[in-house]
Structure formats: C-alpha cells, structure tokens
Design a protein around this motif. Structure first.
Motif, PDB file in Angstrom:
ATOM      1  N   SER A   1       0.638  -1.866   0.130  1.00 35.01           N
ATOM      2  CA  SER A   1       0.056   0.225  -0.191  1.00 35.01           C
ATOM      3  C   SER A   1       0.658   1.456   0.062  1.00 35.01           C
ATOM      4  O   SER A   1       0.181   2.252  -0.961  1.00 35.01           O
ATOM      5  CB  SER A   1      -1.088   0.074   1.042  1.00 35.01           C
TER       6      SER A   1
ATOM      7  N   LYS B   1       3.356   5.986  -5.186  1.00 32.89           N
ATOM      8  CA  LYS B   1       3.104   5.758  -6.839  1.00 32.89           C
ATOM      9  C   LYS B   1       2.092   6.579  -7.507  1.00 32.89           C
ATOM     10  O   LYS B   1       2.513   7.847  -8.833  1.00 32.89           O
ATOM     11  CB  LYS B   1       3.084   4.673  -7.523  1.00 32.89           C
ATOM     12  N   ASN B   2       1.127   6.910  -6.797  1.00 39.03           N
ATOM     13  CA  ASN B   2      -0.197   8.084  -6.456  1.00 39.03           C
ATOM     14  C   ASN B   2       0.047   8.931  -6.020  1.00 39.03           C
ATOM     15  O   ASN B   2      -0.464  10.104  -7.048  1.00 39.03           O
ATOM     16  CB  ASN B   2      -1.377   6.749  -6.737  1.00 39.03           C
TER      17      ASN B   2
ATOM     18  N   LYS C   1       2.013   1.645  -2.913  1.00 35.86           N
ATOM     19  CA  LYS C   1       0.986   2.350  -4.489  1.00 35.86           C
ATOM     20  C   LYS C   1       0.947   3.648  -3.708  1.00 35.86           C
ATOM     21  O   LYS C   1       1.421   5.200  -5.106  1.00 35.86           O
ATOM     22  CB  LYS C   1      -0.095   1.398  -3.904  1.00 35.86           C
TER      23      LYS C   1
END
Length: 340
Positions: free
Chosen positions: A30, A36-37, A33
């Motif tokens: 998580s 990254k986001n 991610k």
C-alpha cells in the motif's frame, strides 16, 4: 521538480509472500502504491529483483527489523545506499516481556537486530508509542525516527454505503477481520456472541502452523448458524468494504497487535470498536473503543452488550484519521526519500 528523476528507491520485503502474507505485507504494498500515486515528482520506485546484478538505486527501503533482512541491509549500506527501515516493535507490557527483551540483546535474534539498526539512516514506525519504544529499548536516535501510520485504502473513504454482499443470512452483525490465529483471539469472541445470541462474520485466512486452534474455530462456526466465516477477502475489495460499512460492531479482542489496519478501516467507517485492553488499543486512532480483557469471556460479553446498547459512544473521532489516507502516507514517505 518536473519529470526529472532525482532519487531511485527499491523495496525489500521481509519474506516471500507465498509463505507469509499479513497486515505488514499489505502495508508495504500500500505504501508503494501510495508513493506512486500521491508522491512527489523526482522519485522512481521499484521492487527488488533478487536475481538481478544491477543495483541502480539510491535508497534501499527494508520492511521488518528481522534477521531475514540482515545480510541485504548491511550490504546495501556498504554499497553506499541510504537505508530506510519500517519496523514493528513489541510493547513490552509486562515485566517478563521487558526482561526477555533485555536478555535478547545478548542472544542471537536480539544481537542481530541491534547490529542492523547501526546501518539504518531513517527508522519508520506507525505510532508515537512505537517511537518511544524504539528510542527507549533500542537506543535509536529520536531525530531519525519518523512516525507514519498504516494506510486505509481509498475504497473505505467513499460516502456511498454499499449494498450488503449477496448470501449473507442476516443484516445486523458483529464483524471481525484478521488472520484466524490464537493471537487474534477469534475463538473467545465466538463464545461471547453465541452467549449473547448475536450474529458474527469472521473474515480471514487461517494461519499456517496453528491447525489445532483453527480446527476449534471451524468447529464452533459449523455448530452455529449465526456465524459466517469468509476465509479471506482481498484488501480493499468491494465485498470487504461493504461488510465493514454495514456491520453493527467491529470487534478485535487480540492479545497482541501493533496498529491493526482492520480497526483503522472500521474507524474510518465510523463503526463502534471493541478490542483488547492492551497497549496497541490506546493509540489516538482508536479513541473511545471499548477495551476488554482478551482473556475473559465475561469481559468480552459485557463489552459487546455495552457497545450494542450504546454504539455511538464507542466510535472513534475522525480528527486523526486523515493521517492514514493514501495521499498523506504517500507524501510522508516521499519526504523521507527526497530528504535523506
């Protein structure tokens, strides 16, 4: 910063996920991610390829202060990499646990952990309480300890209440989410809901190596029509979110936790919480939770009665929960990678 890559970061897991996968592994993925986001420009993230001979990265981020990471962590430091370590610490709530921790400094595992910390540039922990422990019991400098809580996935933050999954034979139920194991104490929770005539939904996979405990849980589930056991749902799945959003009470009377993600998710959904009266439950994120003795069937039973009778009283305030969003955590880790 534009699109120029200024810092390359590689993640190192604690163990192969085919052998063990739980909340800590969920958080690692998580966090990856989230950066990254929602992280800042200038970062490039990758997961380690254990077969590759190329070490084209600046920051090695290790997950877990365990012997499994010992060799790679030291080699990363010797290779000129900056080292970030996200770790979970025990709370040492009793004299015996404190004594064991002290003794471990001179034994195999404890000696390796202390040695590993010498090579760590930034240590990440999930709560203020964990920061105090890392400094007090491991001597790690406070100014190099960063608190970043666990992530609640964005799927739990929608205001739209989802329809209950098809096939659930009741609408009012107590929910317990977590790997089925002795530490999480589902067996005594089952006994309590049976005595009270409540419905219970268990979500979680059985832990390898606890066959006897899992068999007892399975037997009790099979004997009671008001108990449903769903053996694992993918984190953030529509069915899991729906089960949390629609439950009457979220219960996790564990003996030991660090910062249970499932309780954060329930808190985000404004659900009343019941959990063990242990150090992990006294974090700011779980304020107002009903705390019960996890060894006592009667305590859990009385606690459930109180929560069912006056649920609003046991809902956590939302003021601190924004720290657990994907965006907040992604930016927090980005700050570390870019400033280290």
């Amino acid at each position: 910063m534009g699109d120029q890559i200024t810092r390359k970061v590689t993640y190192f897991p604690l163990q192969a996920h085919c052998f063990a996968f739980g909340g800590f592994e969920v958080q690692m993925l998580s966090a990856f991610k989230a950066v990254k986001n929602f992280g800042y420009d200038g970062l490039s993230l990758s997961k380690v390829d254990v077969w590759s001979r190329i070490a084209d990265f600046d920051v090695a981020h290790f997950w877990g202060l365990e012997i499994d990471n010992f060799s790679n962590l030291i080699w990363a430091k010797k290779s000129g990499k900056k080292v970030v370590l996200t770790a979970l610490f025990g709370y040492y709530e009793t004299f015996l646990l404190k004594a064991k921790n002290f003794a471990s400094r001179y034994l195999h595992a404890g000696r390796f952990r202390l040695e590993m910390l010498k090579y760590v540039d930034i240590l990440v922990v999930v709560s203020d309480e964990q920061k105090i422990l890392a400094n007090k019991y491991y001597g790690f400098s406070e100014d190099r300890i960063i608190v970043i809580p666990n992530i609640v996935s964005n799927e739990f933050m929608t205001l739209t209440k989802r329809v209950l999954p098809l096939g659930l034979p009741f609408q009012q139920y107590v929910l317990c989410v977590g790997n089925v194991c002795q530490r999480k104490n589902q067996e005594i929770l089952i006994d309590a809901v049976v005595k009270l005539g409540l419905n219970l939904v268990l979500v979680g996979k059985p832990i390898a190596g606890e066959r006897s405990y899992v068999s007892r849980v399975e037997e009790k589930v099979n004997l009671n029509k008001n108990i449903i056991w769903i053996e694992g749902l993918r984190e953030g799945s529509e069915e899991l979110v729906s089960l949390v959003q629609n439950c009457s009470v979220f219960a996790l009377p564990s003996f030991s936790e660090t910062q249970p993600i499932s309780m954060l998710e329930a808190a985000f959904c404004a659900k009343p919480l019941l959990t063990g009266n242990r150090a992990y439950a006294k974090q700011k994120f779980y304020q107002n939770a009903m705390l019960v003795n996890p060894n006592s069937l009667s305590a859990i039973q009385i606690g459930l009665e109180s929560v069912v009778r006056d649920p609003i009283k046991y809902v956590s305030p939302s003021i601190y929960l924004t720290e657990c969003t994907e965006e907040a955590v992604g930016q927090a880790y980005s700050n570390i990678y870019l400033s280290i």
